[in-house]
Design a protein around this motif. Structure first.
Motif, PDB file in Angstrom:
ATOM      1  N   GLN A 186      22.231 -59.126  -4.666  1.00 45.57           N
ATOM      2  CA  GLN A 186      23.026 -58.430  -5.676  1.00 45.57           C
ATOM      3  C   GLN A 186      24.228 -57.697  -5.082  1.00 45.57           C
ATOM      4  N   GLN A 187      24.207 -57.504  -3.775  1.00 42.35           N
ATOM      5  CA  GLN A 187      25.338 -56.837  -3.131  1.00 42.35           C
ATOM      6  C   GLN A 187      26.516 -57.777  -2.883  1.00 42.35           C
ATOM      7  N   VAL A 188      26.303 -59.071  -3.061  1.00 46.57           N
ATOM      8  CA  VAL A 188      27.376 -60.048  -2.836  1.00 46.57           C
ATOM      9  C   VAL A 188      28.338 -60.014  -4.020  1.00 46.57           C
ATOM     10  N   PRO A 189      29.628 -59.750  -3.799  1.00 44.67           N
ATOM     11  CA  PRO A 189      30.596 -59.731  -4.904  1.00 44.67           C
ATOM     12  C   PRO A 189      30.631 -61.074  -5.625  1.00 44.67           C
ATOM     13  N   GLY A 190      30.627 -61.023  -6.945  1.00 42.90           N
ATOM     14  CA  GLY A 190      30.698 -62.247  -7.737  1.00 42.90           C
ATOM     15  C   GLY A 190      29.348 -62.730  -8.222  1.00 42.90           C
ATOM     16  N   VAL A 191      28.258 -62.141  -7.739  1.00 43.72           N
ATOM     17  CA  VAL A 191      26.916 -62.552  -8.190  1.00 43.72           C
ATOM     18  C   VAL A 191      26.644 -61.909  -9.545  1.00 43.72           C
ATOM     19  N   ASN A 199      29.969 -66.280  -9.427  1.00 42.30           N
ATOM     20  CA  ASN A 199      31.323 -66.740  -9.715  1.00 42.30           C
ATOM     21  C   ASN A 199      31.876 -67.374  -8.453  1.00 42.30           C
ATOM     22  N   SER A 200      32.041 -68.683  -8.470  1.00 42.51           N
ATOM     23  CA  SER A 200      32.483 -69.387  -7.267  1.00 42.51           C
ATOM     24  C   SER A 200      33.917 -69.054  -6.886  1.00 42.51           C
ATOM     25  N   ALA A 201      34.657 -68.378  -7.782  1.00 42.01           N
ATOM     26  CA  ALA A 201      35.998 -67.934  -7.426  1.00 42.01           C
ATOM     27  C   ALA A 201      35.949 -66.686  -6.550  1.00 42.01           C
ATOM     28  N   GLN A 202      34.799 -66.025  -6.516  1.00 44.41           N
ATOM     29  CA  GLN A 202      34.636 -64.812  -5.715  1.00 44.41           C
ATOM     30  C   GLN A 202      33.644 -64.965  -4.582  1.00 44.41           C
ATOM     31  N   ALA A 203      32.623 -65.759  -4.806  1.00 45.08           N
ATOM     32  CA  ALA A 203      31.559 -65.896  -3.805  1.00 45.08           C
ATOM     33  C   ALA A 203      31.322 -67.371  -3.497  1.00 45.08           C
ATOM     34  N   ALA A 213      28.454 -70.260  -1.735  1.00 45.54           N
ATOM     35  CA  ALA A 213      27.017 -70.446  -1.520  1.00 45.54           C
ATOM     36  C   ALA A 213      26.599 -69.937  -0.149  1.00 45.54           C
ATOM     37  N   ALA A 214      27.483 -70.080   0.832  1.00 42.04           N
ATOM     38  CA  ALA A 214      27.154 -69.641   2.187  1.00 42.04           C
ATOM     39  C   ALA A 214      27.007 -68.123   2.259  1.00 42.04           C
ATOM     40  N   GLN A 215      27.781 -67.395   1.432  1.00 41.68           N
ATOM     41  CA  GLN A 215      27.659 -65.940   1.411  1.00 41.68           C
ATOM     42  C   GLN A 215      26.298 -65.515   0.867  1.00 41.68           C
ATOM     43  N   VAL A 216      25.870 -66.189  -0.184  1.00 40.05           N
ATOM     44  CA  VAL A 216      24.558 -65.882  -0.760  1.00 40.05           C
ATOM     45  C   VAL A 216      23.463 -66.200   0.257  1.00 40.05           C
ATOM     46  N   GLU A 217      23.586 -67.352   0.910  1.00 41.49           N
ATOM     47  CA  GLU A 217      22.597 -67.738   1.922  1.00 41.49           C
ATOM     48  C   GLU A 217      22.562 -66.721   3.056  1.00 41.49           C
ATOM     49  N   SER A 218      23.732 -66.248   3.463  1.00 38.22           N
ATOM     50  CA  SER A 218      23.805 -65.251   4.525  1.00 38.22           C
ATOM     51  C   SER A 218      23.132 -63.943   4.113  1.00 38.22           C
ATOM     52  N   ALA A 219      23.318 -63.558   2.846  1.00 40.25           N
ATOM     53  CA  ALA A 219      22.691 -62.331   2.348  1.00 40.25           C
ATOM     54  C   ALA A 219      21.169 -62.451   2.372  1.00 40.25           C
ATOM     55  N   ILE A 220      20.661 -63.626   2.004  1.00 38.63           N
ATOM     56  CA  ILE A 220      19.210 -63.838   2.038  1.00 38.63           C
ATOM     57  C   ILE A 220      18.704 -63.782   3.473  1.00 38.63           C
ATOM     58  N   ASN A 221      19.407 -64.464   4.379  1.00 37.53           N
ATOM     59  CA  ASN A 221      18.980 -64.489   5.777  1.00 37.53           C
ATOM     60  C   ASN A 221      19.038 -63.108   6.417  1.00 37.53           C
ATOM     61  N   SER A 222      19.926 -62.240   5.911  1.00 34.44           N
ATOM     62  CA  SER A 222      20.051 -60.897   6.487  1.00 34.44           C
ATOM     63  C   SER A 222      18.813 -60.042   6.247  1.00 34.44           C
ATOM     64  N   THR A 223      17.969 -60.445   5.294  1.00 34.41           N
ATOM     65  CA  THR A 223      16.744 -59.691   5.015  1.00 34.41           C
ATOM     66  C   THR A 223      15.644 -59.999   6.024  1.00 34.41           C
TER      67      THR A 223
END
Length: 206
Positions: free
Chosen positions: A159-164, A181-185, A187-197
């Motif tokens: 939820q911290q990823v802009p555009g989600v 919103n693919s204009a802001q985020a 898929a790799a950013q979302v994947e990175s956020a998940i991996n950061s946990t």
């Protein structure tokens, strides 16, 4: 002569609490990671999950033995003996407190998810150019989650990823469904956020 029965030792109390804590560390750690901002530490104790039933059994056995020693009938007392006053750590109240604390730790996986901060809802955000959002929904398979607390930790991170716009994480299915919103985020950013946990994305699917 003092014939008072042997009382549960401090080592029994400690063993019971440690076993109970170890049984639920895999679920307690994600919440501590959110509160303390320790992202990747969430999965530090996920390796304990396969041993949870054994640790629960050990906790019950240790505390059960402590109660047995505490409640077993005392041998016949000497008529001239003066009953010894029990130390606080050998009292029924202390043993009951230890048992309740251990039970709370063991039950944490069933109520821990309710302790997470309320998830924020993301309203559609226009891009800098004023273009309409381009919504995409993607499903990620996640490895390493052990309870609902883990799922809530992943939700908080994504939820911290802009555009989600929204994210729904299922512990049972080991997936995260993310609309962004693919204009802001990306898929790799979302994947990175998940991996950061500390949990890891397997092959993402549409």
């Amino acid at each position: 002569m003092n014939n008072a029965p042997a009382q549960p030792s401090k080592s029994l109390f400690g063993a019971g609490l440690l076993a109970a804590l170890a049984a639920s560390l895999c679920c307690i750690t994600p919440l501590l990671a959110v509160v303390g901002g320790l992202g990747g530490a969430a999965s530090s104790f996920a390796w304990l999950e396969p041993y949870r039933l054994y640790l629960v059994a050990l906790t019950v056995a240790v505390l059960g033995f402590a109660w047995y020693r505490h409640l077993r009938p005392a041998p016949a007392a000497d008529c001239c003996a003066v009953p010894a006053k029990r130390p606080i750590m050998q009292s029924t109240g202390f043993l009951a407190s230890v048992t309740v604390l251990a039970a709370l730790q063991l039950a944490f996986p069933y109520y821990g998810a309710k302790l997470y901060p309320t998830a924020r809802s993301s309203a559609p955000v226009a891009t800098a150019t004023g273009a309409a959002p381009i919504w995409q929904t993607r499903t990620y398979r996640i490895q390493g989650m052990t309870c609902e607390a883990c799922a809530h930790h992943v939700e908080q991170a994504v939820q911290q990823v802009p555009g989600v716009q929204f994210v729904v994480v299922s512990y049972d299915q080991a997936t995260a469904q993310v609309c962004y919103n693919s204009a802001q985020a990306q898929a790799a950013q979302v994947e990175s956020a998940i991996n950061s946990t500390g949990y890891h994305v397997q092959n993402p699917t549409r």
